[in-house]
Design an enzyme around this catalytic site. Structure first.
Site, mmCIF file in Angstrom:
data_model
loop_
_atom_site.group_PDB
_atom_site.id
_atom_site.type_symbol
_atom_site.label_atom_id
_atom_site.label_comp_id
_atom_site.label_asym_id
_atom_site.label_seq_id
_atom_site.Cartn_x
_atom_site.Cartn_y
_atom_site.Cartn_z
ATOM 1 N N HIS A 278 0.844 -1.201 0.000
ATOM 2 C CA HIS A 278 0.000 0.000 0.000
ATOM 3 C C HIS A 278 0.879 1.250 0.000
ATOM 4 O O HIS A 278 0.708 2.161 -0.806
ATOM 5 C CB HIS A 278 -0.906 -0.034 1.235
ATOM 6 C CG HIS A 278 -1.774 1.177 1.424
ATOM 7 N ND1 HIS A 278 -3.133 1.155 1.204
ATOM 8 C CD2 HIS A 278 -1.466 2.451 1.809
ATOM 9 C CE1 HIS A 278 -3.628 2.375 1.448
ATOM 10 N NE2 HIS A 278 -2.648 3.174 1.824
ATOM 11 N N GLU A 279 1.867 1.283 0.911
ATOM 12 C CA GLU A 279 2.717 2.484 1.041
ATOM 13 C C GLU A 279 3.540 2.704 -0.215
ATOM 14 O O GLU A 279 3.634 3.804 -0.726
ATOM 15 C CB GLU A 279 3.671 2.350 2.242
ATOM 16 C CG GLU A 279 2.996 2.216 3.596
ATOM 17 C CD GLU A 279 1.845 3.168 3.805
ATOM 18 O OE1 GLU A 279 0.895 2.792 4.506
ATOM 19 O OE2 GLU A 279 1.845 4.270 3.232
ATOM 20 N N HIS B 215 1.670 4.226 -3.003
ATOM 21 C CA HIS B 215 1.552 5.686 -2.923
ATOM 22 C C HIS B 215 2.700 6.336 -3.698
ATOM 23 O O HIS B 215 2.529 7.331 -4.397
ATOM 24 C CB HIS B 215 1.582 6.167 -1.464
ATOM 25 C CG HIS B 215 0.269 6.076 -0.744
ATOM 26 N ND1 HIS B 215 -0.903 6.561 -1.256
ATOM 27 C CD2 HIS B 215 -0.043 5.543 0.469
ATOM 28 C CE1 HIS B 215 -1.903 6.349 -0.408
ATOM 29 N NE2 HIS B 215 -1.402 5.721 0.652
ATOM 30 N N TYR C 191 -4.257 14.237 -2.989
ATOM 31 C CA TYR C 191 -4.711 13.482 -1.817
ATOM 32 C C TYR C 191 -5.887 14.179 -1.130
ATOM 33 O O TYR C 191 -5.836 14.557 0.042
ATOM 34 C CB TYR C 191 -3.542 13.307 -0.831
ATOM 35 C CG TYR C 191 -3.661 12.100 0.067
ATOM 36 C CD1 TYR C 191 -3.755 12.246 1.448
ATOM 37 C CD2 TYR C 191 -3.670 10.810 -0.462
ATOM 38 C CE1 TYR C 191 -3.854 11.141 2.281
ATOM 39 C CE2 TYR C 191 -3.761 9.705 0.358
ATOM 40 C CZ TYR C 191 -3.853 9.864 1.732
ATOM 41 O OH TYR C 191 -3.941 8.779 2.548
ATOM 42 N N GLU D 88 -5.939 6.419 -2.562
ATOM 43 C CA GLU D 88 -6.018 5.414 -1.502
ATOM 44 C C GLU D 88 -6.456 4.061 -2.055
ATOM 45 O O GLU D 88 -5.904 3.013 -1.705
ATOM 46 C CB GLU D 88 -7.006 5.863 -0.420
ATOM 47 C CG GLU D 88 -6.332 6.632 0.687
ATOM 48 C CD GLU D 88 -5.267 5.785 1.354
ATOM 49 O OE1 GLU D 88 -4.106 6.214 1.392
ATOM 50 O OE2 GLU D 88 -5.585 4.664 1.804
ATOM 51 N N ASP E 71 -10.614 13.601 7.156
ATOM 52 C CA ASP E 71 -9.784 12.649 6.396
ATOM 53 C C ASP E 71 -9.610 13.094 4.943
ATOM 54 O O ASP E 71 -9.786 12.322 3.997
ATOM 55 C CB ASP E 71 -10.423 11.247 6.455
ATOM 56 C CG ASP E 71 -9.569 10.163 5.784
ATOM 57 O OD1 ASP E 71 -8.324 10.277 5.797
ATOM 58 O OD2 ASP E 71 -10.163 9.211 5.244
ATOM 59 N N HIS F 227 -9.799 7.736 2.995
ATOM 60 C CA HIS F 227 -9.707 6.340 3.447
ATOM 61 C C HIS F 227 -11.093 5.700 3.540
ATOM 62 O O HIS F 227 -11.217 4.539 3.930
ATOM 63 C CB HIS F 227 -9.032 6.274 4.826
ATOM 64 C CG HIS F 227 -7.588 6.611 4.804
ATOM 65 N ND1 HIS F 227 -7.116 7.892 5.046
ATOM 66 C CD2 HIS F 227 -6.499 5.861 4.525
ATOM 67 C CE1 HIS F 227 -5.805 7.898 4.940
ATOM 68 N NE2 HIS F 227 -5.394 6.679 4.620
#
Ligand SMILES: CCC(=O)Oc1c(C)cccc1C(=O)O
Ligand SMILES: [Ca+2]
Ligand SMILES: [Zn+2]
Length: 329
Positions: A152-153, A156, A167, A176, A239, A244
């Site tokens: 996931h990271e 990004h 974002y 996301e 958020d 998310h």
């Protein structure tokens, strides 16, 4: 200095034996440095520097933390072992699946820092490196123990170097979602996110679910599950506009595209994970830009599937049905 690549050993966050690439420095010490992939994979110890300070240090000054070294080939820091092993796995996934050489497609170094903060319940790509907290032991255990978290990271970083989706709002939710989708494609045996490292004392739960987003309470509106249809999107400001949260709408579309199913009266014929990952990668890499919204996601996926399988292909039809099912025109 000449880098001698060799094999290191250690145990990961869940006690599993791990094998990975290390290097021996001129000082005779062994380092968590993999010189065999791209321009290298480095794993460092942030030594509990508060995240926001670490972010500044690494963002402005390129600080990565203390080098993790060992005077023998066994490394005894489980969080570091898993960060290193999982970064290798994600590097290999992008190279083998899409022929992408690291996030910049030019072999950029993959740098991870573990033990960021003090009981930090987070993981992040800060534009320079991956940061992993140890979790507080209740909400999370060491986050680098989750292969899907690392994928996931790193996704990004891939998104930042391709569509560079803002974002915020719908582009942010897609940013996301693409990280969750690739996280689920790398951690291939399930459609859950973070299940290995989330709430260590509770079995069977996860941070998010791609196959059934609504099965997990929406943290911004706990009386409901995460949204699995555009009509249920979060429209507040928390958020970054629910990046998310609304990611789950696109996550559901990706799940339906891959495995098939019926949602909101629409039946989708699954194309399989292999075709789904190629469609999403091509969409984000070739057809999406910083402000792409959900409707443009649909068009980008249709175009990608058209390039890959033909305009009259069943894959194109499945993309259309998947986005019909989640209410995205
Ligand atoms: C599945 C990985 C993930 O969601 O990491 C985050 C966590 C655990 C907290 C806050 C942000 C993120 C992120 O990377 O978006
Ligand atoms: Ca998973
Ligand atoms: Zn994320």
């Amino acid at each position: 200095n000449a880098i001698d690549n060799m094999t290191g050993f250690g145990k990961g966050v869940f006690g599993e034996k791990q094998k990975f690439e290390i290097a021996k420095g001129d000082d005779g010490q062994y380092y968590l440095y993999d010189g065999t992939r791209g321009k290298g994979i480095h794993t460092f110890d942030a030594k509990e520097i508060p995240p926001f300070i670490f972010n500044i240090l690494s963002g402005l000054f390129g600080y990565t933390g203390e080098e993790i070294k060992s005077n023998h080939k066994f490394f005894s820091d489980p969080a570091a072992v898993d960060a290193h092993v999982n970064a290798e796995k994600v590097y290999d996934y992008y190279k083998d699946t899409f022929n992408r050489n690291s996030f910049d497609n030019e072999g950029a170094q993959l740098i991870s820092s573990v033990h960021v903060g003090n009981g930090w319940n987070n993981a992040a790509w800060n534009g320079v490196l991956m940061m992993y907290g140890d979790g507080d032991g209740t909400t999370f255990t060491s986050l680098s123990g989750g292969l899907d978290v690392i994928a996931h990271e790193l996704t990004h970083a891939v998104t930042e170097r391709s569509a560079n989706l803002v974002y915020e709002g719908e582009p942010g939710a897609l940013n996301e979602s693409l990280s969750d989708i690739m996280g689920a494609m790398v951690d291939r045996d399930d459609w859950q996110m973070g299940e290995d490292i989330y709430t260590p004392d509770i079995e069977g739960d996860a941070l998010r679910s791609l196959n059934d987003p609504a099965s997990i309470p929406n943290p911004l509106n706990p009386s409901e599950g995460y949204p699995d249809n555009y009509s249920k999107r979060y429209t507040g400001d928390l958020d970054h506009g629910g990046v998310h949260i609304n990611s789950s709408i696109n996550n559901k579309a990706a799940y339906l595209l891959s495995d098939g199913g019926t949602a909101y009266g629409v039946t989708v014929k699954g194309v399989g994970r292999d075709a789904a990952e190629q469609i999403y990668y091509r969409a984000v890499n070739n057809y999406m830009t910083a402000n792409s919204d959900f409707s443009m996601m649909r068009q980008a996926a249709i175009q990608a599937a058209t390039d890959l399988y033909g305009a009259d292909s069943s894959q194109v039809e499945s993309v259309k049905k998947a986005y019909d099912a989640v209410g995205v025109e």
